[in-house]
Design an enzyme around this catalytic site. Structure first.
Site, PDB file in Angstrom:
ATOM      1  N   THR A  46       3.015   7.406   3.102  1.00 56.81           N
ATOM      2  CA  THR A  46       2.052   6.745   2.216  1.00 56.81           C
ATOM      3  C   THR A  46       2.755   6.357   0.922  1.00 56.81           C
ATOM      4  O   THR A  46       3.970   6.532   0.788  1.00 56.81           O
ATOM      5  CB  THR A  46       0.865   7.674   1.902  1.00 56.81           C
ATOM      6  OG1 THR A  46       1.274   8.664   0.935  1.00 56.81           O
ATOM      7  CG2 THR A  46       0.363   8.380   3.150  1.00 56.81           C
ATOM      8  N   CYS A  47       1.970   5.878  -0.028  1.00 59.84           N
ATOM      9  CA  CYS A  47       2.571   5.403  -1.277  1.00 59.84           C
ATOM     10  C   CYS A  47       3.143   6.538  -2.120  1.00 59.84           C
ATOM     11  O   CYS A  47       3.885   6.281  -3.068  1.00 59.84           O
ATOM     12  CB  CYS A  47       1.557   4.609  -2.091  1.00 59.84           C
ATOM     13  SG  CYS A  47       0.131   5.568  -2.619  1.00 59.84           S
ATOM     14  N   ARG A  49       4.119   9.870  -0.537  1.00 56.56           N
ATOM     15  CA  ARG A  49       4.662  10.980   0.251  1.00 56.56           C
ATOM     16  C   ARG A  49       5.228  10.483   1.573  1.00 56.56           C
ATOM     17  O   ARG A  49       4.790   9.445   2.096  1.00 56.56           O
ATOM     18  CB  ARG A  49       3.579  12.020   0.567  1.00 56.56           C
ATOM     19  CG  ARG A  49       2.586  11.568   1.606  1.00 56.56           C
ATOM     20  CD  ARG A  49       1.585  12.623   1.953  1.00 56.56           C
ATOM     21  NE  ARG A  49       0.914  13.150   0.800  1.00 56.56           N
ATOM     22  CZ  ARG A  49      -0.047  12.524   0.126  1.00 56.56           C
ATOM     23  NH1 ARG A  49      -0.416  11.317   0.502  1.00 56.56           N
ATOM     24  NH2 ARG A  49      -0.616  13.064  -0.914  1.00 56.56           N
ATOM     25  N   THR A 193       0.212  -6.309   5.829  1.00 54.87           N
ATOM     26  CA  THR A 193      -0.896  -6.054   6.765  1.00 54.87           C
ATOM     27  C   THR A 193      -0.813  -4.651   7.354  1.00 54.87           C
ATOM     28  O   THR A 193      -1.355  -4.386   8.415  1.00 54.87           O
ATOM     29  CB  THR A 193      -0.857  -7.081   7.926  1.00 54.87           C
ATOM     30  OG1 THR A 193       0.417  -7.000   8.572  1.00 54.87           O
ATOM     31  CG2 THR A 193      -1.080  -8.488   7.423  1.00 54.87           C
ATOM     32  N   SER A 195      -0.916  -0.214   7.104  1.00 51.32           N
ATOM     33  CA  SER A 195      -2.024   0.747   7.118  1.00 51.32           C
ATOM     34  C   SER A 195      -2.834   0.754   5.832  1.00 51.32           C
ATOM     35  O   SER A 195      -4.010   1.115   5.831  1.00 51.32           O
ATOM     36  CB  SER A 195      -1.481   2.155   7.390  1.00 51.32           C
ATOM     37  OG  SER A 195      -0.577   2.544   6.376  1.00 51.32           O
ATOM     38  N   TYR A 196      -2.235   0.347   4.716  1.00 51.89           N
ATOM     39  CA  TYR A 196      -2.943   0.407   3.440  1.00 51.89           C
ATOM     40  C   TYR A 196      -3.687  -0.882   3.125  1.00 51.89           C
ATOM     41  O   TYR A 196      -4.553  -0.905   2.258  1.00 51.89           O
ATOM     42  CB  TYR A 196      -1.939   0.707   2.320  1.00 51.89           C
ATOM     43  CG  TYR A 196      -2.547   1.413   1.138  1.00 51.89           C
ATOM     44  CD1 TYR A 196      -3.197   2.636   1.296  1.00 51.89           C
ATOM     45  CD2 TYR A 196      -2.483   0.866  -0.135  1.00 51.89           C
ATOM     46  CE1 TYR A 196      -3.758   3.287   0.219  1.00 51.89           C
ATOM     47  CE2 TYR A 196      -3.030   1.523  -1.230  1.00 51.89           C
ATOM     48  CZ  TYR A 196      -3.677   2.733  -1.037  1.00 51.89           C
ATOM     49  OH  TYR A 196      -4.230   3.375  -2.107  1.00 51.89           O
ATOM     50  N   ALA A 197      -3.347  -1.963   3.839  1.00 53.14           N
ATOM     51  CA  ALA A 197      -3.938  -3.269   3.529  1.00 53.14           C
ATOM     52  C   ALA A 197      -5.451  -3.269   3.718  1.00 53.14           C
ATOM     53  O   ALA A 197      -6.185  -3.884   2.936  1.00 53.14           O
ATOM     54  CB  ALA A 197      -3.294  -4.341   4.389  1.00 53.14           C
TER      55      ALA A 197
END
Length: 416
Positions: A46-47, A49, A193, A195-197
């Site tokens: 993730t952003c 970790r 595009t 997982s966070y988009a």
């Protein structure tokens, strides 16, 4: 199950280290699964970790233990750690209860840059789906993720940590609004595009934004746009879309800048542009922030602006996490006695079958034998009921070994 966590986080090693580790996560689950004694692997990037969870054989005390044995398990842990250290960042290592606690607290947003964020549980589920698709998700890892989801929902339900504004996107948009016209009137370009988009699109729409275009150098923009009701921006139209926008949100993070000076400079001539760089590995070239009219907001600024939380809410959340860990461990210990219960049932069933055969041979042709057979099977079910109940009770009390010893002593059963 032997659960191990290898972790690089914003709070321990810093965002730069997270970015370096993130570059090596593609296909990592399959690489780890090929290592001897690794039953499963789940990679969460993730952003803030990179967490790698592995299910490794060779642990002395299973998921609730504190030590690795000196054989295959310990060697495998060393090999996995060396593999992950190849990025130049040595990950932290936790096992058993500590690893479980970390995952559950992460799922609740307690380890996030913005405490209480809800996006993280969706990212954990997507990481599990990816692991399953790649053949890397072991049964125990799947159960761990399911319990993490339950704990996350309980924290959201019983505390105020999941309130409005508690997400990286929400904080970033709050910072961006200072340099933007009213958000419902803004034209936005989303770069990426992944997982966070999806979370970014939901946050934008929640604030009334309707004009959203999506660009992806990988060619996935059209499919993402169709599934989210957006307009796709191809490579040819990208510069023009940036020039016509008020806000660009970048969450691609593949190591190469998506927004360069060459793209942005013509777009801001005589105007203004706000850029949110939400990728771990910066999507926006450093020199873009120096251009007149450009406001660049990155993860470091988001961390500084994250809203404070109530100490009472955090303590309540941690209690929920700790209880969730204990519940899971209790269930796993009970599951560990399942082979013993199966063996006991087979032991009694075999005895019944022998008695039925003996009785049938002795009284051939007597119809009342059917009644006797039913009675024997009913007796067998009654005999196994109490030992089954006591097995779960023993597991909950941490007395599984004593139960197995008693089973062996009384019935001569040696379950694997």
């Amino acid at each position: 199950m032997s659960l191990h966590l290898f972790s690089v986080t914003h709070s321990e090693q810093g965002l730069d280290a997270v970015a370096r580790a993130a570059r090596r996560t593609r296909g990592l689950g399959e690489v780890l699964r090929a290592v001897d004694h690794v039953e499963g692997a789940l990679v969460l990037s993730t952003c803030n970790r990179v967490d790698v969870y592995t299910d490794i054989r060779g642990h002395i005390d299973g998921i609730d233990g504190d030590r690795i044995d000196g054989g295959a398990g310990g060697e495998t842990v060393g090999r996995v750690s060396a593999l992950l250290s190849a990025s130049g960042v040595r990950p932290g290592h936790h096992e058993g209860r500590e690893a479980l606690t970390h995952l559950f607290s992460t799922a609740c947003g307690l380890d996030s840059m913005v405490v209480g964020e809800r996006e993280i549980i969706g990212q954990i589920r997507r990481a599990a789906e990816t692991a399953k698709r790649e053949g890397c998700l072991s049964g125990p890892l799947a159960r761990v993720v399911e319990q993490a989801s339950l704990v996350s929902r309980q924290v959201a339900r019983e505390t105020h940590l999941a309130g409005d504004g508690r997400s990286v996107v929400a904080v970033a948009l709050g910072l961006a609004e200072e340099s933007l016209p009213p958000l419902p009137t803004c034209r936005v370009v989303l770069v990426g595009t992944g997982s966070y988009a999806g979370a970014v699109v939901a946050a934008l729409r929640g604030r009334g934004v309707r004009e959203i275009g999506v660009h992806s150098a990988s060619g996935r923009a059209a499919r993402f746009a169709d599934s989210h009701g957006l307009s796709a921006v191809d490579d040819v139209a990208f510069s023009g879309a940036v020039a016509g926008s008020d806000l660009v949100v970048c969450c691609r993070g593949n190591g190469e800048p998506a927004l360069t000076r060459e793209v942005v400079a013509p777009a801001v001539e005589g105007g203004r542009l706000t850029v949110l760089d939400l990728a771990i590995t910066c999507d926006v070239a450093r020199e873009v922030a120096d251009l007149p009219g450009v406001t660049r907001i990155d993860l470091a600024q988001v961390r500084e602006a994250a809203p404070a939380t109530s100490a009472l809410d955090e303590e309540l959340a941690w209690n929920i996490v700790r209880n969730g860990v204990e519940d899971f461990l209790c269930e796993e210990r009970a599951r560990g006695l399942d082979p013993a219960i199966v063996a006991l049932r087979m032991h009694i069933s075999d005895a019944v079958e022998e008695e039925v055969v003996r009785m049938t041979n002795r009284h051939a042709g007597i119809t009342s034998d059917h009644e006797a057979e039913r009675a024997l099977r009913h007796l067998a079910a009654r005999l196994v009921h109490e030992p089954s109940r006591r097995a779960r009770e023993a597991a909950a009390q941490g007395r599984s070994e004593q139960y197995l010893e008693a089973l062996e002593m009384v019935f001569g059963i040696h379950p694997e």
